[in-house]
Structures are given as C-alpha cells and as structure tokens.
Motif scaffolding. Structure first.
Motif, PDB file in Angstrom:
ATOM      1  N   PHE A  34       0.854  -1.239   0.055  1.00 53.76           N
ATOM      2  CA  PHE A  34       0.007   0.104  -0.031  1.00 53.76           C
ATOM      3  C   PHE A  34       0.819   1.235   0.040  1.00 53.76           C
ATOM      4  O   PHE A  34       1.421   1.515   0.976  1.00 53.76           O
ATOM      5  N   ILE A  35       1.048   1.924  -1.261  1.00 48.23           N
ATOM      6  CA  ILE A  35       2.003   3.046  -1.220  1.00 48.23           C
ATOM      7  C   ILE A  35       1.688   4.422  -1.679  1.00 48.23           C
ATOM      8  O   ILE A  35       0.595   4.471  -2.401  1.00 48.23           O
ATOM      9  N   GLY A  36       2.089   5.169  -1.187  1.00 50.90           N
ATOM     10  CA  GLY A  36       1.932   6.644  -1.749  1.00 50.90           C
ATOM     11  C   GLY A  36       2.675   7.483  -0.711  1.00 50.90           C
ATOM     12  O   GLY A  36       3.047   7.206   0.348  1.00 50.90           O
ATOM     13  N   PRO A  37       2.878   8.748  -1.022  1.00 51.01           N
ATOM     14  CA  PRO A  37       3.519   9.716  -0.149  1.00 51.01           C
ATOM     15  C   PRO A  37       3.081  10.043   1.060  1.00 51.01           C
ATOM     16  O   PRO A  37       1.802   9.767   1.388  1.00 51.01           O
ATOM     17  N   ASN A  38       3.608  10.515   2.161  1.00 52.91           N
ATOM     18  CA  ASN A  38       3.148  10.946   3.452  1.00 52.91           C
ATOM     19  C   ASN A  38       1.895  11.831   2.978  1.00 52.91           C
ATOM     20  O   ASN A  38       2.078  12.780   2.210  1.00 52.91           O
ATOM     21  N   GLY A  39       0.876  11.541   3.748  1.00 50.73           N
ATOM     22  CA  GLY A  39      -0.305  12.693   3.522  1.00 50.73           C
ATOM     23  C   GLY A  39      -1.252  12.132   2.502  1.00 50.73           C
ATOM     24  O   GLY A  39      -2.335  12.768   2.308  1.00 50.73           O
ATOM     25  N   ALA A  40      -0.825  11.148   1.759  1.00 57.12           N
ATOM     26  CA  ALA A  40      -1.992  10.560   0.819  1.00 57.12           C
ATOM     27  C   ALA A  40      -3.222   9.718   1.293  1.00 57.12           C
ATOM     28  O   ALA A  40      -4.171   9.672   0.633  1.00 57.12           O
ATOM     29  N   GLY A  41      -3.022   9.276   2.697  1.00 59.47           N
ATOM     30  CA  GLY A  41      -4.208   8.716   3.243  1.00 59.47           C
ATOM     31  C   GLY A  41      -3.980   7.216   3.672  1.00 59.47           C
ATOM     32  O   GLY A  41      -4.935   6.322   3.935  1.00 59.47           O
ATOM     33  N   LYS A  42      -2.783   6.733   3.684  1.00 57.35           N
ATOM     34  CA  LYS A  42      -2.394   5.384   3.833  1.00 57.35           C
ATOM     35  C   LYS A  42      -2.771   5.083   5.561  1.00 57.35           C
ATOM     36  O   LYS A  42      -3.540   4.322   5.868  1.00 57.35           O
ATOM     37  N   SER A  43      -2.135   5.963   6.442  1.00 55.47           N
ATOM     38  CA  SER A  43      -2.567   5.768   7.750  1.00 55.47           C
ATOM     39  C   SER A  43      -3.918   5.896   8.173  1.00 55.47           C
ATOM     40  O   SER A  43      -4.486   5.064   9.073  1.00 55.47           O
ATOM     41  N   THR A  44      -4.657   6.632   7.594  1.00 58.95           N
ATOM     42  CA  THR A  44      -5.961   6.857   7.971  1.00 58.95           C
ATOM     43  C   THR A  44      -6.931   5.933   7.513  1.00 58.95           C
ATOM     44  O   THR A  44      -7.779   5.158   8.295  1.00 58.95           O
ATOM     45  N   THR A  45      -6.500   5.034   6.621  1.00 56.43           N
ATOM     46  CA  THR A  45      -6.970   3.963   5.856  1.00 56.43           C
ATOM     47  C   THR A  45      -6.824   2.809   7.053  1.00 56.43           C
ATOM     48  O   THR A  45      -7.811   2.192   7.388  1.00 56.43           O
ATOM     49  N   ILE A  46      -5.621   2.568   7.253  1.00 59.66           N
ATOM     50  CA  ILE A  46      -5.115   1.516   8.348  1.00 59.66           C
ATOM     51  C   ILE A  46      -5.950   2.053   9.685  1.00 59.66           C
ATOM     52  O   ILE A  46      -6.273   0.969  10.434  1.00 59.66           O
ATOM     53  N   LYS A 180      -0.168 -16.861   5.758  1.00 58.26           N
ATOM     54  CA  LYS A 180      -0.700 -15.690   6.540  1.00 58.26           C
ATOM     55  C   LYS A 180      -0.680 -14.516   5.434  1.00 58.26           C
ATOM     56  O   LYS A 180      -0.085 -14.477   4.536  1.00 58.26           O
ATOM     57  N   SER A 181      -1.565 -13.412   5.645  1.00 58.12           N
ATOM     58  CA  SER A 181      -1.651 -12.390   4.886  1.00 58.12           C
ATOM     59  C   SER A 181      -0.657 -10.945   5.353  1.00 58.12           C
ATOM     60  O   SER A 181      -1.037 -11.002   6.675  1.00 58.12           O
ATOM     61  N   VAL A 182      -0.583  -9.987   4.578  1.00 61.87           N
ATOM     62  CA  VAL A 182       0.372  -8.953   4.913  1.00 61.87           C
ATOM     63  C   VAL A 182      -0.221  -7.737   4.235  1.00 61.87           C
ATOM     64  O   VAL A 182      -0.159  -7.908   3.022  1.00 61.87           O
ATOM     65  N   LEU A 183      -0.538  -6.548   5.056  1.00 67.31           N
ATOM     66  CA  LEU A 183      -0.709  -5.317   4.327  1.00 67.31           C
ATOM     67  C   LEU A 183       0.415  -4.768   4.798  1.00 67.31           C
ATOM     68  O   LEU A 183       0.636  -4.223   5.962  1.00 67.31           O
ATOM     69  N   LEU A 184       1.137  -4.015   3.781  1.00 62.92           N
ATOM     70  CA  LEU A 184       2.552  -3.398   3.976  1.00 62.92           C
ATOM     71  C   LEU A 184       2.446  -1.903   3.547  1.00 62.92           C
ATOM     72  O   LEU A 184       2.246  -1.751   2.094  1.00 62.92           O
ATOM     73  N   SER A 185       2.174  -1.007   4.336  1.00 65.48           N
ATOM     74  CA  SER A 185       2.028   0.505   3.942  1.00 65.48           C
ATOM     75  C   SER A 185       3.704   0.825   4.052  1.00 65.48           C
ATOM     76  O   SER A 185       4.296   0.799   5.172  1.00 65.48           O
ATOM     77  N   SER A 186       4.061   1.477   3.002  1.00 64.21           N
ATOM     78  CA  SER A 186       5.370   1.878   2.877  1.00 64.21           C
ATOM     79  C   SER A 186       5.404   2.992   1.991  1.00 64.21           C
ATOM     80  O   SER A 186       4.996   2.883   0.958  1.00 64.21           O
ATOM     81  N   ILE A 202      -2.090   5.086  -3.705  1.00 67.51           N
ATOM     82  CA  ILE A 202      -2.957   5.783  -3.277  1.00 67.51           C
ATOM     83  C   ILE A 202      -2.435   7.311  -3.567  1.00 67.51           C
ATOM     84  O   ILE A 202      -1.303   7.617  -3.319  1.00 67.51           O
ATOM     85  N   ARG A 203      -3.282   8.307  -3.942  1.00 71.94           N
ATOM     86  CA  ARG A 203      -2.785   9.532  -3.988  1.00 71.94           C
ATOM     87  C   ARG A 203      -3.995  10.350  -3.636  1.00 71.94           C
ATOM     88  O   ARG A 203      -5.210  10.160  -4.196  1.00 71.94           O
ATOM     89  N   GLN A 204      -3.864  11.490  -2.996  1.00 72.06           N
ATOM     90  CA  GLN A 204      -4.879  12.270  -2.266  1.00 72.06           C
ATOM     91  C   GLN A 204      -6.144  11.718  -2.090  1.00 72.06           C
ATOM     92  O   GLN A 204      -7.134  11.893  -2.382  1.00 72.06           O
ATOM     93  N   GLY A 205      -5.891  10.383  -1.423  1.00 71.97           N
ATOM     94  CA  GLY A 205      -7.208   9.849  -0.709  1.00 71.97           C
ATOM     95  C   GLY A 205      -7.901   8.744  -1.999  1.00 71.97           C
ATOM     96  O   GLY A 205      -8.956   8.379  -1.514  1.00 71.97           O
ATOM     97  N   LYS A 206      -7.287   8.515  -2.708  1.00 72.88           N
ATOM     98  CA  LYS A 206      -7.910   7.683  -3.952  1.00 72.88           C
ATOM     99  C   LYS A 206      -6.879   6.727  -4.345  1.00 72.88           C
ATOM    100  O   LYS A 206      -5.872   7.121  -4.250  1.00 72.88           O
ATOM    101  N   ILE A 207      -7.526   5.465  -4.503  1.00 75.79           N
ATOM    102  CA  ILE A 207      -6.572   4.460  -5.453  1.00 75.79           C
ATOM    103  C   ILE A 207      -6.585   4.669  -6.637  1.00 75.79           C
ATOM    104  O   ILE A 207      -7.577   4.832  -7.263  1.00 75.79           O
ATOM    105  N   ILE A 208      -5.579   5.070  -7.291  1.00 80.21           N
ATOM    106  CA  ILE A 208      -5.113   5.382  -8.690  1.00 80.21           C
ATOM    107  C   ILE A 208      -4.646   4.275  -9.393  1.00 80.21           C
ATOM    108  O   ILE A 208      -5.003   4.159 -10.676  1.00 80.21           O
ATOM    109  N   GLU A 209      -4.161   2.954  -8.834  1.00 80.14           N
ATOM    110  CA  GLU A 209      -3.930   1.979  -9.764  1.00 80.14           C
ATOM    111  C   GLU A 209      -3.669   0.685  -8.540  1.00 80.14           C
ATOM    112  O   GLU A 209      -3.193   0.759  -7.440  1.00 80.14           O
TER     113      GLU A 209
END
Length: 300
Positions: A34-46, A180-186, A202-209
C-alpha cells in the motif's frame, strides 16, 4: 479466500475528504503493498481497518466481519506494527514483548528468542533508553512472535538500519510461506518491490492503480543502454522512444513496451556491440503518477 475487503471506503473530517472511495482486497497468503507519499491517506485507511476510526461511508470487512462493529474479535487475529512505536518507559523490551504475546494467548518462547537474536535487541534494557530503531524492533518481534492471520504493517522499518531491514523482509516471507496475509504500507519502494505480490497506489485519498508489478509495468518504460559499431540514426523519430542520451560511445534511452520490437529491429542495423536492458522499477511507475502533481492531501 478474501481476508480483507473495503468497498467505497470514504472518511471525512468535516468538509475535508481524507479517503475517497477506497476499494482494496487482500487474499489469504498474499503480501499487498500500500504505497503513496506522506499525507496520501495510508495511515487513515489503516486506522479505519483497525477500528480506531469509523468510516463515513462504505464497508470494511476483515475475516468477513465488520471492522468497526467486530473490532475486538478481529484484533484477536491481527498483528499491527505502527511507524512510530510508543512503549511503556519503565518496562524492559522483553517485558513488553511478553505482554503483547500473552495478550494474544500465545506462548512461542523459541520464536521469541530467535527473533530477539536476529534483530540484535537487548531485551533487558528499559524502553525509555531505546532508540527509535530499537522501539521498532520490539514491536516487530512482538508481532512476528504471535500467531496472527493478518499482519498490518504501517511503515514498519522506520528507523531500522539496512541489515535489520533484511531481517524484517525475511520475517515477512516466513509468514507468507505459512499462509498468512500482510498489508504493508510503505514509501520505501525497493522494500515493496521485493516483498509484495500486488500493489495499490494511493494519491490524495484515492486508489489510482492496483495490480501486480507485472501488470503495472506496462504503464511505464523499459530502460535500454546500447553500444553499436556504427552511430544509430533516426532513433528519435520512432514513436515510443524517450530521453535519448549519449554515454561513453553508447546511447541510453527509454522505450514503451509496445515499441520494443520496432526499436530492436531498428538498432540491429547498426551492429549491436553491447545491449543492457533494465525493467522499469516501481519507483519509475510511482514517479510517473506523481510528476507534475506532487501535492498530497494533509492527513488528519
């Protein structure tokens, strides 16, 4: 078998939309990046996945249960590592690890000792004396010592040195082999590229690909370095060739996947002496989305 699924996940803070229709799916035995820059929404999703925040709209299911309503049951089968670990200052690292493992009702003494050795942690020291990297080690050892079915890792290698990052990667591959399953945000793209079966950007709160690296790479260019007996001419006129540069009697350039056949036929006329091909990296793909639009949304 689907372990985690979000459908149209939306999270608003007042008039600000932090997450805008997120669709994610994680299967059993899969590592999802689960990738994107800081502020893209990764931690909020988690935080929504963990039941810390309630979704404004959409559905979030983990193990077929509602992430908000059944959070307590879900947490019995989850191991979570945040990017900035806070520990009880007066407990030792070993005591914290034991506490977390016992909370899960597990007792894997040999696994615990093996991980402490691999991560080179002194478990007898008080947590207040630990550096950021050592606090991360405590959380990682506690997580991988437990029998979780889903590992949610939010920037888990923050503060670790390269050697410890390799140990972490081995641990991820071990739990994957165990089904096991892993969700890796990085935001460390090389880490994601080594470990993940599929990637969501993820970019600006949206999954773009979303897709496998193989599926996503058609969206970017292959890097070529070519040295020939005679100078290559008219290369710039081929559609799909970019960024042509001279390098020590050789040419380096980028080629769209669809144009590779045409390019190879063209350059072979000039007598190929040396040919190096590098597949597009995840970073190439990632930057392709963000170039010209580097502003991420602020996470609340």
């Amino acid at each position: 078998m689907t372990v985690l699924k979000t459908t149209n996940l939306t999270k608003k803070f007042g008039g600000f939309t932090a997450l805008d229709g997120i669709d994610l799916e994680l299967n059993k035995g899969e590592v999802f990046g689960f990738i994107g820059p800081n502020g893209a929404g990764k931690s909020t999703t988690i935080r929504v996945l963990l039941g810390i925040l309630k979704a404004t709209e959409g559905t979030v299911e983990i193990f077929g249960k509602n992430a908000w309503e059944d959070a307590v049951e879900i947490h019995k089968r989850i191991a979570y590592v945040p990017g900035d670990v806070n520990l009880w200052p007066n407990l030792t690292g070993g005591e914290v690890i034991d506490l977390f493992v016992k909370l899960r009702g597990a007792n894997h003494e040999s696994r615990r000792e093996e991980l402490i050795r691999k991560f080179d942690l002194d478990p007898t020291k008080k947590c207040r004396t630990y550096s950021k990297g050592n606090r991360q080690k405590v959380a990682l050892i506690a997580a991988f010592s437990s029998e979780a079915d889903l590992y949610i890792l939010d920037e888990p290698t923050s503060g670790l040195d390269p050697l410890m990052e390799q140990v972490f990667q081995q641990c991820v591959m071990d739990v994957k082999r165990a089904g096991k399953s892993v969700l890796l945000s990085s935001h460390i793209l090389s880490e994601v590229e080594k470990l993940c079966d599929r990637v969501g950007i993820i970019r600006q709160g949206k999954i773009i690909e979303t897709g496998t690296l193989r599926e996503l790479r058609h969206l970017t260019h292959t890097n070529l370095l070519v040295e020939t007996k005679q100078p290559i001419t008219l290369l710039q006129e081929i559609t799909g060739v970019y960024d042509i540069k001279e390098k020590n009697q050789a040419l380096s350039f980028q080629v769209e996947t669809e144009a590779l056949d045409t390019v190879m036929k063209h350059i072979s006329q000039f007598g190929i002496v040396k040919l190096e091909s590098a597949p597009p990296t995840l970073e190439d793909l990632f930057m392709g989305y963000y170039e010209g639009n580097s502003e991420g949304t602020e996470e609340t």
